[in-house]
Design a protein around this motif. Sequence first.
Motif, mmCIF file in Angstrom:
data_model
loop_
_atom_site.group_PDB
_atom_site.id
_atom_site.type_symbol
_atom_site.label_atom_id
_atom_site.label_comp_id
_atom_site.label_asym_id
_atom_site.label_seq_id
_atom_site.Cartn_x
_atom_site.Cartn_y
_atom_site.Cartn_z
ATOM 1 N N THR A 1 0.852 -1.184 0.000
ATOM 2 C CA THR A 1 0.000 0.000 0.000
ATOM 3 C C THR A 1 0.891 1.237 0.000
ATOM 4 O O THR A 1 2.029 1.205 0.488
ATOM 5 C CB THR A 1 -0.929 0.031 1.221
ATOM 6 O OG1 THR A 1 -0.125 -0.010 2.409
ATOM 7 C CG2 THR A 1 -1.899 -1.128 1.204
ATOM 8 N N VAL A 2 0.387 2.318 -0.549
ATOM 9 C CA VAL A 2 1.159 3.542 -0.708
ATOM 10 C C VAL A 2 0.625 4.618 0.225
ATOM 11 O O VAL A 2 -0.578 4.841 0.291
ATOM 12 C CB VAL A 2 1.069 4.036 -2.175
ATOM 13 C CG1 VAL A 2 1.860 5.324 -2.360
ATOM 14 C CG2 VAL A 2 1.550 2.958 -3.134
ATOM 15 N N ASN B 1 1.479 8.695 1.162
ATOM 16 C CA ASN B 1 2.246 9.906 0.874
ATOM 17 C C ASN B 1 2.471 10.662 2.173
ATOM 18 O O ASN B 1 1.567 10.787 2.986
ATOM 19 C CB ASN B 1 1.501 10.787 -0.128
ATOM 20 C CG ASN B 1 1.450 10.145 -1.498
ATOM 21 O OD1 ASN B 1 2.467 9.709 -2.012
ATOM 22 N ND2 ASN B 1 0.267 10.066 -2.080
ATOM 23 N N VAL C 1 7.095 9.180 -0.615
ATOM 24 C CA VAL C 1 6.200 8.030 -0.637
ATOM 25 C C VAL C 1 6.752 6.936 0.272
ATOM 26 O O VAL C 1 7.952 6.666 0.273
ATOM 27 C CB VAL C 1 6.062 7.491 -2.083
ATOM 28 C CG1 VAL C 1 5.250 6.226 -2.123
ATOM 29 C CG2 VAL C 1 5.451 8.547 -2.982
ATOM 30 N N GLU D 1 4.265 9.015 -6.956
ATOM 31 C CA GLU D 1 3.363 9.193 -5.814
ATOM 32 C C GLU D 1 2.304 8.105 -5.739
ATOM 33 O O GLU D 1 1.723 7.873 -4.683
ATOM 34 C CB GLU D 1 2.700 10.569 -5.886
ATOM 35 C CG GLU D 1 3.673 11.690 -5.606
ATOM 36 C CD GLU D 1 2.995 13.050 -5.616
ATOM 37 O OE1 GLU D 1 1.755 13.120 -5.505
ATOM 38 O OE2 GLU D 1 3.725 14.046 -5.716
ATOM 39 N N ASP D 2 2.058 7.421 -6.849
ATOM 40 C CA ASP D 2 1.068 6.341 -6.862
ATOM 41 C C ASP D 2 1.691 4.979 -6.538
ATOM 42 O O ASP D 2 1.015 3.961 -6.528
ATOM 43 C CB ASP D 2 0.368 6.283 -8.221
ATOM 44 C CG ASP D 2 1.352 6.060 -9.369
ATOM 45 O OD1 ASP D 2 2.581 6.072 -9.132
ATOM 46 O OD2 ASP D 2 0.874 5.886 -10.503
ATOM 47 N N GLU E 1 4.022 3.490 -8.338
ATOM 48 C CA GLU E 1 4.491 2.835 -9.557
ATOM 49 C C GLU E 1 5.960 3.171 -9.795
ATOM 50 O O GLU E 1 6.409 4.289 -9.553
ATOM 51 C CB GLU E 1 3.671 3.290 -10.766
ATOM 52 C CG GLU E 1 2.220 2.856 -10.715
ATOM 53 C CD GLU E 1 2.046 1.353 -10.863
ATOM 54 O OE1 GLU E 1 2.773 0.738 -11.656
ATOM 55 O OE2 GLU E 1 1.177 0.805 -10.164
#
Length: 173
Positions: free
Chosen positions: A103-104, A106, A111, A139-140, A142
Amino acid sequence: MLQDSYISNQKTLYEVLSVSEDATYDEIRVAYKSAALSTHPDKAQTILKSFESSSEQHGFFGVQEAWEILRHPKSRGEYDKQLQSSRQSIEIIASDIEIDDMTVENSADGVELLYACRCGDYFSITSCELGEMGILVGEDGEIELQAPDSVSTSVVLGCGSCSLKARLVINKT
């Protein structure tokens, strides 16, 4: 070609020269000169030079081998990869995970990628830590850019609370 014996020994090549693993070329060169002088059979302060112990000669040859590998960026890079791999292989890995499994979150620092551990805490790695490995994460979560010389990379992450470890496998896509 590097031999596995360099890594299976108790001392790493960095320890032989008494430098940190992130030492610069100049630091390694200075440490080599100092170690070579203190272990060289002709320069070492021995009372009976004709009865030198084999450990003293082995010490000098170990210093020489460390210098031969660590002074060249290519051979040093290969050694570092083998050293990291040997360290990761002796750890007990609870699971292999990929960035897509994480899971990400911010934060102000960038990140942070998290993966839940069975104890309730998390395995985590930040975009800054990945950046040091040549992997840029958006930021996503990836992968935006990966160093061109790495087809796939892995890093062992420790849980924040327990002793479990997970291997984060990063494949170049």
